[in-house]
Scaffold this motif. Structure first.
Motif, PDB file in Angstrom:
ATOM      1  N   PRO A  74       2.341  87.787  38.302  1.00  0.00           N
ATOM      2  CA  PRO A  74       2.195  89.012  37.498  1.00  0.00           C
ATOM      3  C   PRO A  74       2.342  90.276  38.339  1.00  0.00           C
ATOM      4  CG  PRO A  74       0.470  87.431  36.952  1.00  0.00           C
ATOM      5  CD  PRO A  74       1.154  86.912  38.180  1.00  0.00           C
ATOM      6  N   LYS A 112      -0.091  79.347  33.954  1.00  0.00           N
ATOM      7  CA  LYS A 112      -0.057  80.793  34.173  1.00  0.00           C
ATOM      8  C   LYS A 112       1.373  81.282  34.359  1.00  0.00           C
ATOM      9  CE  LYS A 112      -1.812  84.869  34.752  1.00  0.00           C
ATOM     10  NZ  LYS A 112      -2.457  85.579  33.630  1.00  0.00           N
ATOM     11  N   CYS A 113       2.178  80.526  35.070  1.00  0.00           N
ATOM     12  CA  CYS A 113       3.576  80.910  35.275  1.00  0.00           C
ATOM     13  C   CYS A 113       4.327  80.931  33.949  1.00  0.00           C
ATOM     14  CB  CYS A 113       4.257  79.949  36.239  1.00  0.00           C
ATOM     15  SG  CYS A 113       3.744  80.125  37.968  1.00  0.00           S
ATOM     16  N   THR A 116       3.135  83.966  31.979  1.00  0.00           N
ATOM     17  CA  THR A 116       3.614  85.228  32.539  1.00  0.00           C
ATOM     18  C   THR A 116       5.092  85.429  32.251  1.00  0.00           C
ATOM     19  OG1 THR A 116       1.972  85.074  34.310  1.00  0.00           O
ATOM     20  CG2 THR A 116       3.786  86.608  34.641  1.00  0.00           C
ATOM     21  N   GLU A 120       7.634  88.163  29.542  1.00  0.00           N
ATOM     22  CA  GLU A 120       8.750  88.976  30.023  1.00  0.00           C
ATOM     23  C   GLU A 120      10.065  88.675  29.314  1.00  0.00           C
ATOM     24  OE1 GLU A 120       8.336  91.383  32.123  1.00  0.00           O
ATOM     25  OE2 GLU A 120       6.310  90.949  32.834  1.00  0.00           O
TER      26      GLU A 120
END
Length: 243
Positions: A74, A112-113, A116, A120
């Motif tokens: 992030p 989490k990846c 995130t 985007e």
């Protein structure tokens, strides 16, 4: 927030991100993270903000620092040069798809990846989204074989397809050698690839959840729904993944 709207583009596979990796060498970046953890027990923001696509990929390869992807990724996106951010997101997404495919990324940083990068995707161009889609489709069979309820690249599929479905005009060379003139053609290409792939019993739940998130015309989903129903009819309870 940087926005690069989908528009006319032309690219041919294999597509390669053009992100300028001009900060720190990847091995040096990983070493700096390890040193910071050893000496100070934490990773400073200034160091995290130096991360580029290559250094993030290096962090993904080093299991000792996997847990710190939840802060590195992030922060790297937030600090990215707007002119290069879309290419950075694409490059990191491609690295993540490869890492998820080999199954060596722990569950927490993997989740989490995915989260995130998912945030985007809406700012990416048609070509960036199509490149990520191709990476997922290329590994679709191995992803479905390994589906076990944990994080997997399949989670990026509906997000990419829902965004691509809104593209009114483009010029994209697809992985099968055909060309797409709009987002609907890219979606049709992807759904055809999914339909042609073997669906192991253990993947049915995860695949059904991904297909459920697709926001495309029902007519395009009918062949997939039909296959899903036929496959489920022949699946034993013991073959389904545990809840």
């Amino acid at each position: 927030f940087f926005f690069l709207p989908p528009g006319r583009c032309r690219w041919s596979l294999p597509h390669r991100p053009s992100f300028a990796m001009e900060n720190v060498e990847p091995n040096a970046f990983v070493a700096a993270i390890q040193e910071a953890l050893c000496e100070r027990g934490r990773v400073e923001d200034d160091l995290v903000k130096q991360a580029d696509a290559t250094s993030i990929a290096a962090v993904m390869e080093c299991e000792e620092v996997h847990d710190h992807l939840v802060t590195v990724l992030p922060a790297a996106f937030e600090a990215a040069d707007p002119a290069h951010k879309a290419s950075l997101v694409e490059a990191v997404a491609l690295a993540l798809v490869r890492k998820l495919d080999d199954g060596t990324l722990a569950e927490a940083p993997a989740k989490k990846c995915l989260e995130t990068i998912g945030l985007e995707l809406g700012a990416l161009s048609t070509s960036h989204l199509a490149a990520i889609l191709e990476a997922v489709l290329e590994r679709l069979q191995s992803t479905l074989r390994a589906a076990n309820g944990g994080p997997h690249a399949l989670e990026l599929l509906p997000k990419c397809l829902n965004l691509l479905a809104t593209v009114e005009r483009c010029d994209v060379a697809l992985g099968d050698g055909s060309s797409a003139a709009d987002g609907a053609a890219i979606v049709a290409y992807a759904l055809k690839a999914i339909l042609a792939t073997a669906w192991p019993a253990g993947c049915m739940l995860g695949l059904a959840m991904s297909l459920r998130e697709l926001e495309v015309p029902k007519g395009q989903l009918q062949p997939l729904v039909g296959k899903m129903l036929r496959r489920l009819a022949g699946v034993e309870n013991s073959q389904l993944p545990a809840p």
